[in-house]
Design an enzyme around this catalytic site. Structure first.
Site, short mmCIF file in Angstrom:
data_model
loop_
_atom_site.label_atom_id
_atom_site.label_comp_id
_atom_site.label_asym_id
_atom_site.label_seq_id
_atom_site.Cartn_x
_atom_site.Cartn_y
_atom_site.Cartn_z
N SER A 132 49.47 35.95 43.64
CA SER A 132 49.25 35.49 42.27
C SER A 132 50.48 34.71 41.78
CB SER A 132 48.93 36.70 41.39
OG SER A 132 48.38 36.29 40.18
N ASP A 182 37.73 34.05 43.25
CA ASP A 182 38.88 34.54 42.50
C ASP A 182 38.78 34.12 41.04
OD1 ASP A 182 41.52 35.03 41.46
OD2 ASP A 182 42.28 35.01 43.51
N HIS A 199 40.51 39.07 42.95
CA HIS A 199 41.77 38.33 42.89
C HIS A 199 42.55 38.55 44.17
CE1 HIS A 199 45.17 36.32 41.33
NE2 HIS A 199 45.85 37.38 40.93
#
Length: 513
Positions: free
Chosen positions: A226, A452, A482
């Site tokens: 991320s 995602d 995610h």
């Protein structure tokens, strides 16, 4: 009010004000005595409140313990001989044959603002294969957890902060939102004035290169997830020759400004909601929250409208508001494993009980069951606002609402109004978006997930292009949630492990299903 979905996802821009000063300064000697420091590793204590609280990490499988240490780094990297701060580190020593040990593998799990010291042990078993040849290492970035944390408001004030209406419908509600945001930002300036200018992503990248030296590694082997992919990209830009084997998972689009990224997230979370509704209604058993995918979404939309007029009991004495419910729904879309909790939470909310959705929202906001908050919200806003140059006014957001609503009827307003969080921030932002160009870097494996919600799939290709020819190698996972590695997909994990453990770069364009 911050963009609520940045708490566990990417920072949307990065600060490059010092890039001309920092680029190429990869020689350990330039960091002086700090590069020669010796870390005093000891068994880890229980996480403190800023890190989220809880128990000390459990013993490692097969024996051994998680070890923690504090590394000193310059408070201001433009004054490397000046005042220093302490950065909290954690490690698990390599479990395999010492003669086959590669070095340290440094993790950043995202945020910005997430504590690596608490997250790595929580997911440590997922990386057992990597531990056979690496010491697994993570850290609390500056401003986070135990690393000179940004402090803004008290727990009671944060309860009030998160109860506000984050999607104003009237001029009075709009004024209230802006004033409450100013109050929060002023508290951050009052309580954390010294650290606020020093938490940019470029500062964290410099910290990682110092960490590489202190850990005794010639190159930085890295696993970024991320926001960790943005941090990794900035590191590669500043120190391309120091990049070892690196993986980016759940990839930030480095070409977008904050508005573009928020709009992309609106589309991503809407896609995830569409997939959730389709999944529920396509099963052989009856979907308890709707007869068709559209029916599921219509009932959710009605719930949110009703909550805006009249909240329902949540985690007492707090009530489940429209904003908390939206936040909780978003939290559950980060992983397909959470979809069952979303279904149950919606069922109960339709019956007047908002506890599950509120617990999901609390998880996003870093609130523990005892009412204490980690500093993830404060750190998240501080890092984003130091990184992001654009400042958006309430009038500008109002004009953009139709575009955001078209992207997502459910999440559009929430993400649009989140853009005002930096408007009155004490520190100017540094750039529209990060520079991650890294000519001369070793290959970086870039893993994108087509489902995602938080870092939409298109960002992986943009990261590959921005890293430059011969650096980024894209791998696609056709999945949900995610990130990709923690989905436990054997194809994804095989490719990632093959690169990190054996140095085998998968063929560009590989697709895992």
């Amino acid at each position: 009010m911050p963009n609520p979905f940045r708490i566990r996802v990417a920072a949307l821009t990065t600060a490059l004000a010092l890039s001309s000063l920092l680029t190429g300064c990869s020689d350990g000697a330039k960091d002086g005595d700090l590069a020669a420091q010796k870390l005093d590793w000891k068994n880890c204590p229980a996480p403190d409140e800023a890190e989220g609280g809880g128990d000390a990490p459990s013993p490692l499988p097969g024996g051994g313990t998680w070890q923690c240490a504090t590394m000193r780094a310059p408070l201001d990297w433009s004054k490397p001989k000046g005042a220093a701060i302490g950065l909290a580190l954690i490690r698990a020593r390599a479990s395999g044959d010492p003669s086959k040990r590669i070095g340290s593998l440094v993790f950043n799990f995202g945020g910005p603002g997430g504590s690596g010291v608490t997250t790595l042990p929580a997911f440590g078993e997922d990386y057992a294969a990597l531990r056979t040849r690496y010491d697994l290492v993570s850290f609390d970035p500056r401003g986070v957890g135990r690393s000179d944390p940004v402090e803004c408001e008290s727990d009671a004030q944060l309860d009030d902060y998160f109860q506000q209406d984050a999607t104003p419908d009237t001029s009075a509600e709009r004024t209230q939102l802006i004033n409450r945001t100013k109050q929060f930002n002023a508290a951050c300036e009052k309580n954390s004035r010294a650290i606020l200018p020093q938490v940019r992503t470029t500062d964290a990248a410099r910290d990682m290169d110092l960490m590489r030296q202190v850990l005794g590694d010639r190159q930085l082997h890295y696993f970024g997830i991320s926001y960790g992919t943005e941090l990794g990209g900035v590191y590669a830009h500043l120190f391309p020759k120091n990049v070892g084997r690196a993986v980016f998972d759940g990839v930030v689009d480095p070409t977008q400004d904050p508005e573009q990224s928020s709009l992309g997230q609106a589309k991503g979370f809407q896609l995830a909601l569409d997939n959730f509704a389709e999944d529920c209604t396509s099963k052989t058993t009856e979907c308890p929250i709707g007869d068709t995918p559209q029916d599921v979404k219509d009932r959710i939309a009605k719930l949110l409208v009703d909550l805006d007029k009249k909240p329902i009991p949540g985690v007492l004495p707090r009530q489940l508001t429209q904003s908390a419910a939206t936040n909780g729904i978003a939290q559950s879309l980060y992983s397909k494993d959470f979809w069952e909790y979303l279904t149950e939470g919606l069922e109960e909310a339709y019956d007047g009980d908002g506890r599950i959705l509120m617990l999901l929202s609390d998880s996003m906001n870093g609130r523990s069951l005892n009412g204490e908050y980690s500093n993830i919200t404060a750190a998240n806003i501080a890092i984003n606002c130091a990184d992001e140059k654009p400042r958006y006014t309430a009038d500008y957001v109002q004009q953009k609402l139709p575009e955001f609503r078209a992207a997502s009827p459910l999440f559009g307003d929430y993400l649009a109004w989140g853009m005002v969080s930096c408007t009155d921030w004490a520190v100017p932002g540094a750039a529209d978006h990060p520079d991650v160009s890294a000519p001369g870097s070793a290959p970086i494996l870039v893993v994108g997930n087509t489902g995602d919600p938080a870092t939409p799939y298109e960002g992986a290709k943009k990261m590959v292009d921005a890293l430059g020819q011969g650096v980024g190698v894209e791998l696609t996972y056709k999945g949900q949630g995610h990130g990709a590695y923690d989905s436990k997909n054997k194809c994804v994990q095989g490719a990632v492990n093959g690169y990190l453990l054996e140095g085998t770069v998968p063929k560009a364009g590989t697709v895992c299903t």
